[in-house]
Design an enzyme around this catalytic site. Structure first.
Site, short mmCIF file in Angstrom:
data_model
loop_
_atom_site.label_atom_id
_atom_site.label_comp_id
_atom_site.label_asym_id
_atom_site.label_seq_id
_atom_site.Cartn_x
_atom_site.Cartn_y
_atom_site.Cartn_z
N TYR A 224 86.96 -50.41 -116.56
CA TYR A 224 88.23 -49.81 -116.12
C TYR A 224 88.78 -50.51 -114.88
CZ TYR A 224 88.57 -45.55 -118.99
OH TYR A 224 88.73 -44.66 -120.00
N LYS B 30 74.19 -49.81 -123.23
CA LYS B 30 74.26 -50.76 -124.35
C LYS B 30 73.49 -52.00 -123.90
CE LYS B 30 75.72 -51.91 -128.47
NZ LYS B 30 75.34 -51.20 -129.73
N ASP C 15 83.96 -41.81 -121.09
CA ASP C 15 85.28 -41.39 -121.57
C ASP C 15 85.19 -41.01 -123.05
OD1 ASP C 15 88.13 -41.08 -121.62
OD2 ASP C 15 88.28 -43.07 -122.54
#
Ligand code: IPM
Ligand code: MG
Length: 356
Positions: free
Chosen positions: A135, A190, A246
């Protein structure tokens, strides 16, 4: 106590009005000041987060925020889009720790699209890092097309990054929250593909050694998305980065029946906070009086508890929300046959009566 009220766009004004109404019947002493933010601020001042709004937010003890965004601003340059307002507030106020609880109220078990036995009694807490990750990564951009236009660009990029201190501080928040709950943290990453999330995993593991009572496990984000809908009750606290948080928090919201029920708190190191529903501005239903104000009302309760030291008042609001649900009152998003459909304002009024 000073509360900055930033209703924003779409349904923001309608739902925040109900939360403010609820705050006023608690018999507490506080001052409020309202300002424009998002698309409405852009229309009035040419910027989604005007200097005066930011200043108000920074000086307040807490911020009650509605929602920002509307498709009609999609063509604006990115720095002028409504979403930049909430991102700017988070960054400027250092609101790195986002709490998104997903609680399934007993009365709403049938409003979820999942089988009742999967979600009855659900109580999980997603802790989302809020000021780092892709972001806010640099560099970012689009390569201008040969004709000099962005819309024709052939390539675009955003950079995912986290630093060790950023991961450490959110990990501490998660472990401390777990200590007050069921002492279980699932860190979502991840690491099988991304360097950023290998660092994430390593640092969370290290911090976890300081909390020997808490069980820590690690899960890849794709698997976490699957487990959330397969067996959500096995989670207690989930901690993850900005983007995964999110996405997973929207998924978790639906477990509770409706995203219209999910409050959130975003805190900085000084416990100053911004409180907002987890849902967006829903321009498609704005002005129709059908939006669910409960996520915002419950966000106001979180505000009283976390930033204003009024835990009792927060408990009262939460009890009042349960009471109106038990009375069978439902906005359209949580309506099912046999219950009573009410408008945004009627729902706010019902919470006020329950409080009285
Ligand atoms: C949220 C929203 C925001 C985000 C948008 C409006 C910028 O989706 O708070 O979850 O992506 O963080
Ligand atoms: Mg979101």
């Amino acid at each position: 106590m000073k509360i900055a009220i930033l209703p924003g766009d779409g349904i923001g004004t309608e739902i925040v009005a109900e939360a403010v109404k609820v705050l006023h019947v608690l018999g507490l002493k506080f001052e409020t000041e309202t300002a424009l933010v998002g698309g409405t601020a852009y229309e009035a001042h040419g910027h989604p987060l005007p200097e005066s709004t930011l200043k108000l937010a920074m000086q307040a003890d807490a911020v009650l925020f509605g929602a920002v965004g509307d498709w009609k601003y999609d063509k604006l340059d990115r720095p002028l889009r409504p979403e930049q307002a909430i991102l700017g507030l988070r960054k400027n106020m250092g609101l790195f720790a986002n709490f998104r609880p997903a609680i399934c109220y007993e009365q709403l078990v049938d409003a979820s699209s999942l089988k009742p036995e999967l979600i009855a009694g659900l109580d999980i807490l997603i802790i989302r890092e809020l000021t780092g990750d892709i972001y806010f990564g640099q560099p970012r951009g689009r390569r201008v097309a040969t004709d000099g236009h962005f819309p024709g660009a052939e390539e675009a990029f955003d950079t995912m990054r986290y630093s060790r201190p950023e991961i450490e501080r959110i990990a501490h928040v998660a472990f401390q929250a777990a200590m007050k709950r069921n002492k279980k943290v699932t860190s979502v990453d991840k690491a099988n593909v991304l360097e950023t999330f290998q660092l994430w995993k390593d640092v969370v593991t290290e911090v976890g050694k300081q909390y020997p009572e808490v069980t820590l496990d690690h899960m890849y984000v794709d698997n976490a998305a699957m487990q959330l809908v397969k067996e959500p009750k096995k989670f207690d606290v989930m901690v993850t980065g900005n983007m995964f948080g999110d996405i997973l928090s929207d998924a978790a919201a639906m477990l509770t029946g409706s995203i219209g029920m999910l409050p959130s708190a975003s805190l900085n190191a000084k416990n100053q906070g911004l409180y907002e529903p987890s849902h967006g501005s829903a321009p498609d239903i704005a002005g129709k009086g059908i939006a669910n104000p409960l996520a915002t009302i419950l966000s106001a309760a979180m505000m009283l508890r976390f930033s204003l030291n009024q835990a009792q008042a927060a408990d009262r609001i939460e009890a009042a929300v349960k009471k109106v649900l038990s009375q069978g009152l439902r906005t359209a998003d949580i309506y099912s046959s046999g219950t009573t459909k009410v408008s945004t304002v009627q729902m706010g009024d019902a919470v006020v009566s329950a409080l009285r």
